[in-house]
Design a protein around this motif. Structure first.
Motif, PDB file in Angstrom:
ATOM      1  N   ASN A 188      -4.477  32.140  62.854  1.00 53.50           N
ATOM      2  CA  ASN A 188      -3.864  33.185  62.048  1.00 53.50           C
ATOM      3  C   ASN A 188      -2.342  33.063  62.068  1.00 53.50           C
ATOM      4  O   ASN A 188      -1.759  32.583  63.042  1.00 53.50           O
ATOM      5  N   GLU A 189      -1.714  33.516  61.011  1.00 51.24           N
ATOM      6  CA  GLU A 189      -0.265  33.411  60.909  1.00 51.24           C
ATOM      7  C   GLU A 189       0.425  34.115  62.078  1.00 51.24           C
ATOM      8  O   GLU A 189       1.388  33.589  62.651  1.00 51.24           O
ATOM      9  N   ALA A 190      -0.077  35.292  62.454  1.00 50.79           N
ATOM     10  CA  ALA A 190       0.534  36.031  63.558  1.00 50.79           C
ATOM     11  C   ALA A 190       0.374  35.272  64.874  1.00 50.79           C
ATOM     12  O   ALA A 190       1.291  35.231  65.701  1.00 50.79           O
ATOM     13  N   THR A 191      -0.798  34.657  65.065  1.00 48.63           N
ATOM     14  CA  THR A 191      -1.035  33.870  66.278  1.00 48.63           C
ATOM     15  C   THR A 191      -0.064  32.703  66.349  1.00 48.63           C
ATOM     16  O   THR A 191       0.513  32.404  67.397  1.00 48.63           O
ATOM     17  N   GLN A 192       0.130  32.025  65.223  1.00 48.70           N
ATOM     18  CA  GLN A 192       1.057  30.899  65.186  1.00 48.70           C
ATOM     19  C   GLN A 192       2.487  31.345  65.474  1.00 48.70           C
ATOM     20  O   GLN A 192       3.260  30.624  66.120  1.00 48.70           O
ATOM     21  N   ALA A 193       2.829  32.550  65.014  1.00 47.25           N
ATOM     22  CA  ALA A 193       4.170  33.072  65.273  1.00 47.25           C
ATOM     23  C   ALA A 193       4.372  33.327  66.770  1.00 47.25           C
ATOM     24  O   ALA A 193       5.430  33.029  67.333  1.00 47.25           O
TER      25      ALA A 193
END
Length: 288
Positions: A188-193
């Motif tokens: 997920n984008e948030a996880t990658q962030a």
């Protein structure tokens, strides 16, 4: 950081000893301590490998450090990946180098007993004789600092400190390290962030400043370390000449790294097996 030797700065100063810069220097210092102070209770070294169900792991660390010094990082990688047998002659020679210290009755086990006492001595207590001047050197990781009695002054001018376990030459600097890894379970984008932040020097400096840890992130300022030992750890890991390798037993299959490697090193320390027999037994246990 595993490649440390703990010592008493005041005991060294009182006897006129210098921190060794090469392996030969360290072994010459060992013999000098025997000549100056050796007795039934005072020895150059102390060590212990008892750790409940994990008994033996400190011996595997010792051997891994010896492989890095005796055979070098390339052979270390081959050994960990089982590209060479566990009982390859270069590994036998590395274990023999460990035995030069750990199986010498004149060298160990200061303030504790004879060489066989290593097997029954809790690793967390084994370095405490340094504080009592019964032992002059104790090889242990940076986290030994957390095992010291409350109020112990840890530093270059304190009750106890650590120096780098030297290699054959002062120009070499192999480091044995271990640590925790953070893994993502989705993309997920948030996880990658979050991953990007945890990999940043900003987070590394914040976490190191909180205390109790170091980071391999090269953007960490050693001044942020919470202790002198952790500051020294960061300085060593950021040295351009350093060659770091992760704890080998942690990388091996669990039946070896957390199984026969532990148990066979305990049998070797306890005098039940010689080095070649212990290493051959570990080799035979490697899963197909």
């Amino acid at each position: 950081m595993k490649s440390f030797v703990w010592y008493s700065p005041s005991a060294f100063e009182d006897s006129g000893y210098e921190v060794p810069e090469t392996w030969d220097d360290m072994m010459s210092l060992t013999d000098e301590i025997v000549a100056d102070h050796g007795s039934d209770t005072v020895k150059p070294w102390c060590f212990g490998i008892e750790s409940g169900g994990a008994t033996g792991w400190p011996a595997t660390d010792f051997v891994e450090d010896m492989v890095l010094r005796e055979a070098g990082p390339d052979v270390y990688d081959q050994w960990v990946d089982h590209e060479i047998p566990f009982d390859d002659p270069q590994i036998v020679a590395s274990l023999d180098r460990a035995g030069d210290i750990l199986q010498n009755e004149d060298y160990v086990n200061g303030g504790i007993g004879d060489t066989r006492s290593i097997a029954s001595t809790p690793w967390s207590d084994a370095g405490l004789p340094v504080l009592e001047d019964n032992c002059y050197m104790f090889r242990a990781a940076s986290f030994f600092e957390a095992q010291l009695p409350e109020g112990t002054d840890v530093g270059p001018d304190g009750d106890i400190f650590a120096f780098y376990l030297p290699a054959d030459t002062a120009d070499e600097q192999p480091l044995l390290v271990a640590g925790d890894n953070v893994a993502a379970f989705n993309d997920n984008e948030a996880t990658q962030a979050v991953q990007a932040y945890l990999a940043s020097p900003e987070w590394a400096n914040e976490r190191v400043s909180i205390g109790g840890v170091v980071s391999p992130n090269q953007g960490v300022d050693p001044a942020n370390a919470s202790s002198d030992v952790l500051r020294l750890t960061l300085e060593l890991m950021q040295d351009e000449d350093a060659v770091a390798r992760f704890d080998g037993s942690d990388l091996m299959p669990s039946e070896v790294g957390a199984g026969t490697f532990w148990s066979e090193m305990t049998a070797w320390i306890d005098g039940q097996k010689d080095g070649e027999a212990a290493l051959a037994a570990i080799e035979s246990s490697w899963p197909e």
